[in-house]
Scaffold this active site. Sequence first.
Site, PDB file in Angstrom:
ATOM      1  N   ASP A   1       0.874  -1.182   0.000  1.00  0.00           N
ATOM      2  CA  ASP A   1       0.000   0.000   0.000  1.00  0.00           C
ATOM      3  C   ASP A   1       0.909   1.229   0.000  1.00  0.00           C
ATOM      4  OD1 ASP A   1      -2.349   1.644   0.355  1.00  0.00           O
ATOM      5  OD2 ASP A   1      -1.865   1.809   2.479  1.00  0.00           O
ATOM      6  N   SER A   2       0.299   2.390  -0.213  1.00  0.00           N
ATOM      7  CA  SER A   2       1.065   3.637  -0.131  1.00  0.00           C
ATOM      8  C   SER A   2       1.622   3.844   1.280  1.00  0.00           C
ATOM      9  CB  SER A   2       0.161   4.817  -0.473  1.00  0.00           C
ATOM     10  OG  SER A   2      -0.875   4.903   0.487  1.00  0.00           O
TER      11      SER A   2
ATOM     12  N   TYR B   1      -0.593   8.520  -2.042  1.00  0.00           N
ATOM     13  CA  TYR B   1      -0.703   8.317  -3.492  1.00  0.00           C
ATOM     14  C   TYR B   1      -1.861   9.141  -4.045  1.00  0.00           C
ATOM     15  CZ  TYR B   1       2.300   4.066  -3.637  1.00  0.00           C
ATOM     16  OH  TYR B   1       3.328   3.169  -3.589  1.00  0.00           O
ATOM     17  N   GLY B   2      -2.881   9.341  -3.204  1.00  0.00           N
ATOM     18  CA  GLY B   2      -4.118   9.979  -3.647  1.00  0.00           C
ATOM     19  C   GLY B   2      -3.945  11.413  -4.134  1.00  0.00           C
TER      20      GLY B   2
ATOM     21  N   CYS C   1      -4.509  -1.288  -1.868  1.00  0.00           N
ATOM     22  CA  CYS C   1      -4.643   0.160  -2.016  1.00  0.00           C
ATOM     23  C   CYS C   1      -5.620   0.414  -3.162  1.00  0.00           C
ATOM     24  CB  CYS C   1      -3.271   0.739  -2.342  1.00  0.00           C
ATOM     25  SG  CYS C   1      -3.276   2.501  -2.700  1.00  0.00           S
ATOM     26  N   ASN C   2      -6.720   1.076  -2.868  1.00  0.00           N
ATOM     27  CA  ASN C   2      -7.708   1.387  -3.916  1.00  0.00           C
ATOM     28  C   ASN C   2      -7.092   2.275  -4.992  1.00  0.00           C
ATOM     29  OD1 ASN C   2     -10.723   0.679  -2.809  1.00  0.00           O
ATOM     30  ND2 ASN C   2      -9.316   1.141  -1.147  1.00  0.00           N
ATOM     31  N   THR C   3      -6.329   3.275  -4.545  1.00  0.00           N
ATOM     32  CA  THR C   3      -5.773   4.245  -5.490  1.00  0.00           C
ATOM     33  C   THR C   3      -4.844   3.549  -6.479  1.00  0.00           C
ATOM     34  OG1 THR C   3      -5.865   5.820  -3.663  1.00  0.00           O
ATOM     35  CG2 THR C   3      -4.603   6.481  -5.593  1.00  0.00           C
TER      36      THR C   3
ATOM     37  N   GLU D   1      -1.455   7.697   8.906  1.00  0.00           N
ATOM     38  CA  GLU D   1      -0.010   7.437   8.801  1.00  0.00           C
ATOM     39  C   GLU D   1       0.727   7.848  10.083  1.00  0.00           C
ATOM     40  OE1 GLU D   1       2.106   6.077   6.227  1.00  0.00           O
ATOM     41  OE2 GLU D   1       0.118   5.300   5.744  1.00  0.00           O
TER      42      GLU D   1
ATOM     43  N   CYS E   1     -10.995   3.581   0.712  1.00  0.00           N
ATOM     44  CA  CYS E   1      -9.541   3.745   0.872  1.00  0.00           C
ATOM     45  C   CYS E   1      -9.162   2.850   2.039  1.00  0.00           C
ATOM     46  CB  CYS E   1      -9.204   5.198   1.189  1.00  0.00           C
ATOM     47  SG  CYS E   1      -7.509   5.448   1.757  1.00  0.00           S
ATOM     48  N   THR E   2      -8.070   2.096   1.888  1.00  0.00           N
ATOM     49  CA  THR E   2      -7.750   1.093   2.914  1.00  0.00           C
ATOM     50  C   THR E   2      -7.255   1.713   4.222  1.00  0.00           C
ATOM     51  OG1 THR E   2      -5.555   0.815   1.922  1.00  0.00           O
ATOM     52  CG2 THR E   2      -7.292  -0.728   1.240  1.00  0.00           C
ATOM     53  N   HIS E   3      -6.958   3.002   4.213  1.00  0.00           N
ATOM     54  CA  HIS E   3      -6.610   3.657   5.483  1.00  0.00           C
ATOM     55  C   HIS E   3      -7.853   3.867   6.364  1.00  0.00           C
ATOM     56  CE1 HIS E   3      -2.797   4.630   3.497  1.00  0.00           C
ATOM     57  NE2 HIS E   3      -2.337   5.083   4.653  1.00  0.00           N
TER      58      HIS E   3
HETATM   59  N1  DGL Z   1      -4.676   3.351   1.134  1.00  0.00           N
HETATM   60  C1  DGL Z   1      -4.867   3.947  -0.105  1.00  0.00           C
HETATM   61  C2  DGL Z   1      -6.132   3.631  -0.810  1.00  0.00           C
HETATM   62  O1  DGL Z   1      -6.716   2.617  -0.555  1.00  0.00           O
HETATM   63  C3  DGL Z   1      -4.049   5.083  -0.563  1.00  0.00           C
HETATM   64  C4  DGL Z   1      -4.272   6.378   0.075  1.00  0.00           C
HETATM   65  C5  DGL Z   1      -3.262   7.380  -0.362  1.00  0.00           C
HETATM   66  O2  DGL Z   1      -2.067   7.089  -0.343  1.00  0.00           O
HETATM   67  O3  DGL Z   1      -3.687   8.478  -0.740  1.00  0.00           O
HETATM   68  O4  DGL Z   1      -6.567   4.359  -1.662  1.00  0.00           O
END
Ligand code: DGL
Length: 273
Positions: free
Chosen positions: A11-12, A43-44, A74-76, A152, A184-186
């Site tokens: 993931d990011s 990443y977003g 990570c969805n992104t 984070e 988003c996985t966060h």
């Molecule tokens: N955890 C991420 C997701 O699922 C990335 C979030 C990010 O880095 O902006 O999209």
Amino acid sequence: MENSSPIGIFDSGVGGLSIAREIRRLLPNEDLLYYADSAYCPYGEKPPSIIKQRVFALSDFLLSKGAKILVVACNTASIVSLDEIRNKYDVPVVGVEPAVKPAVAATKTGTIGVLATGVTLSGDRFSSLVKRYCSKTDVVTQPCPGLVELVEKGMINSSRAEELLRKYTRPLLEKNADTVVLGCTHYPFLREKIQAIVGPGVTVIDTGEPVARQTARVLDKHNLKSSRQCRGRETFFTSGDIKTVEPVVQLLWDDETLKVNYVPLGGISIETN
Ligand code: DGL
């Protein structure tokens, strides 16, 4: 490829641990490799070309460590690069996308809300999800800048998180959404707070468990499930500052003794702030 080889997850940052913990629960005998690309997080807010370069660097690294399958937690990254990862590598690849389909099945008001990064919500993969499943459902989308950065830092119970979550869920509630997708996985690490804010009448959906089940199915299909009887191990890597990342991984994985290995995978020059 050996059945006893590890599952590679990335993931990011630390968000993909919300997927990894479900994989651990469902597949206790598997070894897991987890890479948090925290030096390049979020990443977003990065251009897709940079995200793709990172995703390939991380995948190459996990494969060099013997990963038998890649889980893009990570969805992104999945929205931007899943097809290309699948084309590039020989191992099976599992991705993650916002749980629009189950949300459509769950809604009673006919309106669902999706919280995700801007890159996810503007991606073609997301538009085609909406086109496929939402012909009779209204979808309210909400990018959530700032939330990933709080997770984070481990600030999941902070007043800043509360403030941002109130702000980001308000437009969904105003439009009468009764189902909220954590795209988003966060965000699952903020789930309790989100549920408290939206109230018990709103269903909150994330993708940890379905992605773990999909990972198990794909391993089965390729005869790659570990036949080992003992519990698998987890190994954590990051490109980020170990002093920041390690305590947060310990907090989210609920193990204050675990160690995170610093492995910078460089070669891309971008500004990180
Ligand atoms: N955890 C991420 C997701 O699922 C990335 C979030 C990010 O880095 O902006 O999209």
